[in-house]
Write a protein that holds these residues in place. Sequence first.
Motif, PDB file in Angstrom:
ATOM      1  N   ASN A  84       0.833  -1.199   0.000  1.00 52.21           N
ATOM      2  CA  ASN A  84       0.000   0.000   0.000  1.00 52.21           C
ATOM      3  C   ASN A  84       0.870   1.252   0.000  1.00 52.21           C
ATOM      4  O   ASN A  84       2.060   1.194   0.326  1.00 52.21           O
ATOM      5  N   SER A  85       0.260   2.371  -0.361  1.00 52.44           N
ATOM      6  CA  SER A  85       0.971   3.659  -0.368  1.00 52.44           C
ATOM      7  C   SER A  85       2.312   3.544  -1.084  1.00 52.44           C
ATOM      8  O   SER A  85       3.357   3.965  -0.561  1.00 52.44           O
ATOM      9  N   LEU A  86       2.278   2.979  -2.258  1.00 53.09           N
ATOM     10  CA  LEU A  86       3.524   2.738  -2.993  1.00 53.09           C
ATOM     11  C   LEU A  86       4.217   4.040  -3.357  1.00 53.09           C
ATOM     12  O   LEU A  86       3.572   5.065  -3.636  1.00 53.09           O
ATOM     13  N   LYS A  87       5.537   3.976  -3.344  1.00 49.54           N
ATOM     14  CA  LYS A  87       6.381   5.121  -3.655  1.00 49.54           C
ATOM     15  C   LYS A  87       7.264   4.780  -4.857  1.00 49.54           C
ATOM     16  O   LYS A  87       7.539   3.593  -5.097  1.00 49.54           O
ATOM     17  N   PRO A  88       7.743   5.779  -5.570  1.00 47.03           N
ATOM     18  CA  PRO A  88       8.647   5.491  -6.695  1.00 47.03           C
ATOM     19  C   PRO A  88       9.864   4.663  -6.268  1.00 47.03           C
ATOM     20  O   PRO A  88      10.340   3.834  -7.057  1.00 47.03           O
ATOM     21  N   GLU A  89      10.334   4.854  -5.053  1.00 50.08           N
ATOM     22  CA  GLU A  89      11.501   4.084  -4.597  1.00 50.08           C
ATOM     23  C   GLU A  89      11.176   2.615  -4.319  1.00 50.08           C
ATOM     24  O   GLU A  89      12.087   1.827  -4.027  1.00 50.08           O
ATOM     25  N   ASP A  90       9.914   2.233  -4.409  1.00 48.08           N
ATOM     26  CA  ASP A  90       9.550   0.817  -4.315  1.00 48.08           C
ATOM     27  C   ASP A  90       9.721   0.096  -5.659  1.00 48.08           C
ATOM     28  O   ASP A  90       9.537  -1.119  -5.729  1.00 48.08           O
ATOM     29  N   THR A  91      10.033   0.837  -6.696  1.00 48.22           N
ATOM     30  CA  THR A  91      10.231   0.250  -8.020  1.00 48.22           C
ATOM     31  C   THR A  91      11.374  -0.759  -7.987  1.00 48.22           C
ATOM     32  O   THR A  91      12.489  -0.428  -7.568  1.00 48.22           O
TER      33      THR A  91
END
Length: 122
Positions: A84-91
Amino acid sequence: QVHLVESGGGLVQAGDSLRLSCTASGLAFTSYAMGWFRQAPGKEREFVAASSWTGRGTLFAESVEGRFTISRDNVKNTVYLQMNSLKPEDTAIYFCGASTNWEWSTHDVEYWGQGTRVTVSS
């Protein structure tokens, strides 16, 4: 022969959610703790989350604590990663791994899946 097959990756926007699945075959699923790792371009593979053999125990990397949850279904031989609440740094490419112990360096994982790609746009 052991197979771990991940699915559920994709392209999403920042703030969105994704659920990854990893289905195992060829092993006694309840004998393995299951973990998720990820590898971003040009970076080392890093630990994300783990579920104990029964699913009652969990462990998370600090970077995902409070945003990701992990669960498993020992009837379906499947472990899930709810993001949840994904961020670009989770790529990254997300891999599941199976381990008979509760140590989560990459060297401790006995079996790996092939990975599923997650891309989070800003």
